[in-house]
Write a protein that holds these residues in place. Structure first.
Motif, PDB file in Angstrom:
ATOM      1  N   VAL A 185     -35.699  51.427 104.224  1.00  0.00           N
ATOM      2  CA  VAL A 185     -36.001  50.003 104.024  1.00  0.00           C
ATOM      3  C   VAL A 185     -37.428  49.821 103.497  1.00  0.00           C
ATOM      4  CG1 VAL A 185     -36.446  47.875 105.324  1.00  0.00           C
ATOM      5  CG2 VAL A 185     -34.286  49.107 105.629  1.00  0.00           C
ATOM      6  N   VAL A 186     -38.355  50.557 104.096  1.00  0.00           N
ATOM      7  CA  VAL A 186     -39.758  50.452 103.668  1.00  0.00           C
ATOM      8  C   VAL A 186     -39.888  50.905 102.210  1.00  0.00           C
ATOM      9  CG1 VAL A 186     -42.048  51.456 104.028  1.00  0.00           C
ATOM     10  CG2 VAL A 186     -40.697  50.660 105.995  1.00  0.00           C
ATOM     11  N   ASP A 187     -39.255  52.027 101.884  1.00  0.00           N
ATOM     12  CA  ASP A 187     -39.399  52.556 100.520  1.00  0.00           C
ATOM     13  C   ASP A 187     -38.666  51.718  99.481  1.00  0.00           C
ATOM     14  OD1 ASP A 187     -41.122  54.603 101.034  1.00  0.00           O
ATOM     15  OD2 ASP A 187     -39.527  56.009 101.562  1.00  0.00           O
ATOM     16  N   ASP A 188     -37.468  51.254  99.814  1.00  0.00           N
ATOM     17  CA  ASP A 188     -36.757  50.427  98.832  1.00  0.00           C
ATOM     18  C   ASP A 188     -37.612  49.211  98.491  1.00  0.00           C
ATOM     19  OD1 ASP A 188     -34.525  52.047  98.426  1.00  0.00           O
ATOM     20  OD2 ASP A 188     -33.409  51.174 100.089  1.00  0.00           O
ATOM     21  N   ALA A 189     -38.260  48.634  99.496  1.00  0.00           N
ATOM     22  CA  ALA A 189     -39.105  47.458  99.217  1.00  0.00           C
ATOM     23  C   ALA A 189     -40.369  47.865  98.463  1.00  0.00           C
ATOM     24  CB  ALA A 189     -39.462  46.761 100.526  1.00  0.00           C
ATOM     25  N   ALA A 190     -41.015  48.947  98.906  1.00  0.00           N
ATOM     26  CA  ALA A 190     -42.271  49.353  98.262  1.00  0.00           C
ATOM     27  C   ALA A 190     -42.041  49.713  96.795  1.00  0.00           C
ATOM     28  CB  ALA A 190     -42.875  50.544  99.011  1.00  0.00           C
ATOM     29  N   GLN A 191     -40.860  50.254  96.498  1.00  0.00           N
ATOM     30  CA  GLN A 191     -40.570  50.647  95.112  1.00  0.00           C
ATOM     31  C   GLN A 191     -39.932  49.504  94.314  1.00  0.00           C
ATOM     32  OE1 GLN A 191     -38.474  54.538  96.310  1.00  0.00           O
ATOM     33  NE2 GLN A 191     -39.701  55.127  94.541  1.00  0.00           N
ATOM     34  N   GLY A 192     -39.772  48.365  94.937  1.00  0.00           N
ATOM     35  CA  GLY A 192     -39.226  47.199  94.231  1.00  0.00           C
ATOM     36  C   GLY A 192     -37.762  47.344  93.853  1.00  0.00           C
ATOM     37  N   ARG A 198     -24.739  53.561  96.159  1.00  0.00           N
ATOM     38  CA  ARG A 198     -24.710  54.801  96.954  1.00  0.00           C
ATOM     39  C   ARG A 198     -23.344  54.934  97.609  1.00  0.00           C
ATOM     40  NH1 ARG A 198     -28.811  52.618 101.742  1.00  0.00           N
ATOM     41  NH2 ARG A 198     -27.395  51.022 102.533  1.00  0.00           N
ATOM     42  N   GLY A 199     -23.137  56.023  98.344  1.00  0.00           N
ATOM     43  CA  GLY A 199     -21.812  56.325  98.885  1.00  0.00           C
ATOM     44  C   GLY A 199     -21.412  55.435 100.059  1.00  0.00           C
ATOM     45  N   GLN A 200     -20.094  55.314 100.231  1.00  0.00           N
ATOM     46  CA  GLN A 200     -19.589  54.460 101.314  1.00  0.00           C
ATOM     47  C   GLN A 200     -19.888  55.016 102.703  1.00  0.00           C
ATOM     48  OE1 GLN A 200     -15.462  53.082 100.820  1.00  0.00           O
ATOM     49  NE2 GLN A 200     -16.012  52.427  98.765  1.00  0.00           N
ATOM     50  N   ASP A 201     -20.300  56.272 102.787  1.00  0.00           N
ATOM     51  CA  ASP A 201     -20.702  56.793 104.105  1.00  0.00           C
ATOM     52  C   ASP A 201     -21.908  56.013 104.646  1.00  0.00           C
ATOM     53  OD1 ASP A 201     -22.005  57.972 101.876  1.00  0.00           O
ATOM     54  OD2 ASP A 201     -22.784  59.579 103.124  1.00  0.00           O
ATOM     55  N   LEU A 202     -22.641  55.344 103.749  1.00  0.00           N
ATOM     56  CA  LEU A 202     -23.832  54.609 104.191  1.00  0.00           C
ATOM     57  C   LEU A 202     -23.564  53.115 104.412  1.00  0.00           C
ATOM     58  CD1 LEU A 202     -26.331  56.573 101.984  1.00  0.00           C
ATOM     59  CD2 LEU A 202     -26.202  56.598 104.468  1.00  0.00           C
ATOM     60  N   LEU A 203     -22.329  52.700 104.151  1.00  0.00           N
ATOM     61  CA  LEU A 203     -21.993  51.278 104.349  1.00  0.00           C
ATOM     62  C   LEU A 203     -22.291  50.852 105.791  1.00  0.00           C
ATOM     63  CD1 LEU A 203     -20.595  48.788 103.039  1.00  0.00           C
ATOM     64  CD2 LEU A 203     -18.427  49.707 103.868  1.00  0.00           C
ATOM     65  N   VAL A 204     -21.972  51.711 106.712  1.00  0.00           N
ATOM     66  CA  VAL A 204     -22.148  51.390 108.131  1.00  0.00           C
ATOM     67  C   VAL A 204     -23.629  51.197 108.485  1.00  0.00           C
ATOM     68  CG1 VAL A 204     -22.290  53.764 109.032  1.00  0.00           C
ATOM     69  CG2 VAL A 204     -21.147  52.013 110.385  1.00  0.00           C
ATOM     70  N   SER A 205     -24.521  51.745 107.670  1.00  0.00           N
ATOM     71  CA  SER A 205     -25.967  51.609 107.904  1.00  0.00           C
ATOM     72  C   SER A 205     -26.538  50.320 107.316  1.00  0.00           C
ATOM     73  CB  SER A 205     -26.718  52.763 107.222  1.00  0.00           C
ATOM     74  OG  SER A 205     -26.514  53.957 107.919  1.00  0.00           O
ATOM     75  N   THR A 206     -25.838  49.730 106.374  1.00  0.00           N
ATOM     76  CA  THR A 206     -26.439  48.642 105.599  1.00  0.00           C
ATOM     77  C   THR A 206     -26.802  47.420 106.452  1.00  0.00           C
ATOM     78  OG1 THR A 206     -25.324  49.526 103.682  1.00  0.00           O
ATOM     79  CG2 THR A 206     -26.161  47.285 103.480  1.00  0.00           C
ATOM     80  N   PRO A 207     -25.955  46.977 107.381  1.00  0.00           N
ATOM     81  CA  PRO A 207     -26.399  45.845 108.219  1.00  0.00           C
ATOM     82  C   PRO A 207     -27.691  46.144 108.982  1.00  0.00           C
ATOM     83  CG  PRO A 207     -24.027  46.095 108.368  1.00  0.00           C
ATOM     84  CD  PRO A 207     -24.544  47.310 107.632  1.00  0.00           C
ATOM     85  N   ARG A 208     -27.884  47.372 109.436  1.00  0.00           N
ATOM     86  CA  ARG A 208     -29.147  47.727 110.095  1.00  0.00           C
ATOM     87  C   ARG A 208     -30.317  47.571 109.124  1.00  0.00           C
ATOM     88  NH1 ARG A 208     -27.160  53.360 112.665  1.00  0.00           N
ATOM     89  NH2 ARG A 208     -25.318  52.741 111.499  1.00  0.00           N
ATOM     90  N   GLN A 209     -30.074  47.966 107.885  1.00  0.00           N
ATOM     91  CA  GLN A 209     -31.149  47.891 106.893  1.00  0.00           C
ATOM     92  C   GLN A 209     -31.455  46.442 106.530  1.00  0.00           C
ATOM     93  OE1 GLN A 209     -30.166  50.850 103.856  1.00  0.00           O
ATOM     94  NE2 GLN A 209     -29.834  52.379 105.450  1.00  0.00           N
ATOM     95  N   ILE A 210     -30.415  45.635 106.442  1.00  0.00           N
ATOM     96  CA  ILE A 210     -30.645  44.212 106.130  1.00  0.00           C
ATOM     97  C   ILE A 210     -31.376  43.548 107.303  1.00  0.00           C
ATOM     98  CG2 ILE A 210     -29.489  42.001 105.692  1.00  0.00           C
ATOM     99  CD1 ILE A 210     -27.331  43.583 104.150  1.00  0.00           C
ATOM    100  N   TYR A 211     -30.991  43.917 108.512  1.00  0.00           N
ATOM    101  CA  TYR A 211     -31.680  43.362 109.689  1.00  0.00           C
ATOM    102  C   TYR A 211     -33.169  43.734 109.657  1.00  0.00           C
ATOM    103  CZ  TYR A 211     -32.909  42.438 114.537  1.00  0.00           C
ATOM    104  OH  TYR A 211     -33.525  41.972 115.668  1.00  0.00           O
TER     105      TYR A 211
END
Ligand code: GLU
Length: 298
Positions: A185-192, A198-211
């Motif tokens: 989350v920090v890097d996605d924002a810092a890199q704009g 990305r793969g669906q294995d990470l779908l389950v992580s996305t709400p945590r990242q949005i939070y």
């Protein structure tokens, strides 16, 4: 403005599933006239493989990929993650957790991505471990009861209630290593980063990242979660399922294979892999990417 990225972890060499993610994230970025960055997610040295980071970059080059700017290494960005954790601590959103995994697992219920932490340390933030006062805590974030939903460009609407489905999750482990959820989350924002493919294995992580983005006042990118590639046994190709490393001698055949999985129209005879990438960009349409997992031949 579109800024996309490919973010491999150097825990192993690139395999067919990584090639699918690299190609789709690259094509989506370039088809939008956007940038495509490469970020090495080397946050967990015990799980990493010697030489994998350099090998991954060489393999990407061999397959014709060109990224924008310098490769970013998460191992060099600890200060950024510490700042983010500091700001969450200051606002009472992060708390130290001294529970051993064995203890809290015994009392935990099962969520959508493993056990749900029961919050034992949440209300008791000054409790010190009884046995060893020097023990370093893990740091967890307090999650809320709200339903977190987002619209994925491939999967459609996806929602979780973090309190029920995930629980207060770890930002920094007791051994000091940063958790993927915080760093990404920090890097996605810092890199704009504006678009994440990305793969669906990470779908389950996305709400945590949005939070986390909400808690840190960071923008939420658009997400597209790609279908997983499965082996003959129906398992996701990964290091654990012994996915073979990409064979650079077969680069054209392998690229054509993932282009087929992504429903890119068949390309004519070409001279080199760059022409295949250019073809994919020219014919790219995220709407054609299948949602369901794909069985590979091997
Ligand atoms: N480093 C992660 C992986 O290799 C990908 C992270 C991401 O794309 O958010 O699975």
């Amino acid at each position: 403005m579109y800024i996309g990225r490919f973010a491999p972890s150097p825990t192993g060499l690139l395999h067919i599933g990584s090639l699918l993610t690299a190609l789709a994230s690259y094509a989506d970025a370039r088809a939008h006239g956007g940038k495509w960055l490469v970020r090495m997610e080397d946050l967990d040295p015990p799980r990493e493989m010697d030489g994998a980071a350099a090998h991954i970059l060489r393999t990407l080059e061999t397959f014709g990929f060109e990224w924008d700017g310098e490769v970013v290494y998460q191992s060099q960005r600890h200060d950024l993650y510490a700042d983010a954790l500091g700001s969450l601590k200051n606002r009472g959103l992060a708390y130290p957790c001294y529970c051993s995994r064995k203890d809290w697992h015994a009392a935990a219920s099962m969520g959508v991505d493993g056990f749900v932490y029961n919050g034992a340390c949440r209300e008791n933030i000054f409790r010190l471990p009884e046995t060893d006062a020097d023990k370093q805590p893990a740091w967890r974030i307090k999650v809320s009861d709200e339903i977190l939903a987002f619209d994925d460009a491939i999967v459609g609407r996806y929602a979780q209630q973090l309190a029920r489905d995930i629980g207060d999750f770890v930002l920094q482990r007791a051994d000091g290593f940063w958790a993927y959820q915080l760093a990404v989350v920090v890097d996605d924002a810092a890199q704009g980063i504006t678009h994440i493919v990305r793969g669906q294995d990470l779908l389950v992580s996305t709400p945590r990242q949005i939070y986390l983005q909400h808690c840190l006042n960071l923008p939420t990118p658009q997400y597209a979660h790609l279908p997983l590639l499965l082996n003959r046994l129906g398992q996701k190709w990964s290091k654990q399922t012994l996915a073979p490393a990409l064979d650079c001698e077969q680069k054209e055949m392998l690229l054509r294979q993932v282009m087929t999985y992504l429903n890119v129209p068949p390309a004519p005879e070409v001279d080199n892999v760059r022409d295949l990438l250019a073809w994919t960009v020219a014919h790219w349409d995220l709407v054609r990417v299948p949602r369901a997992a794909i069985q590979t031949e091997s």
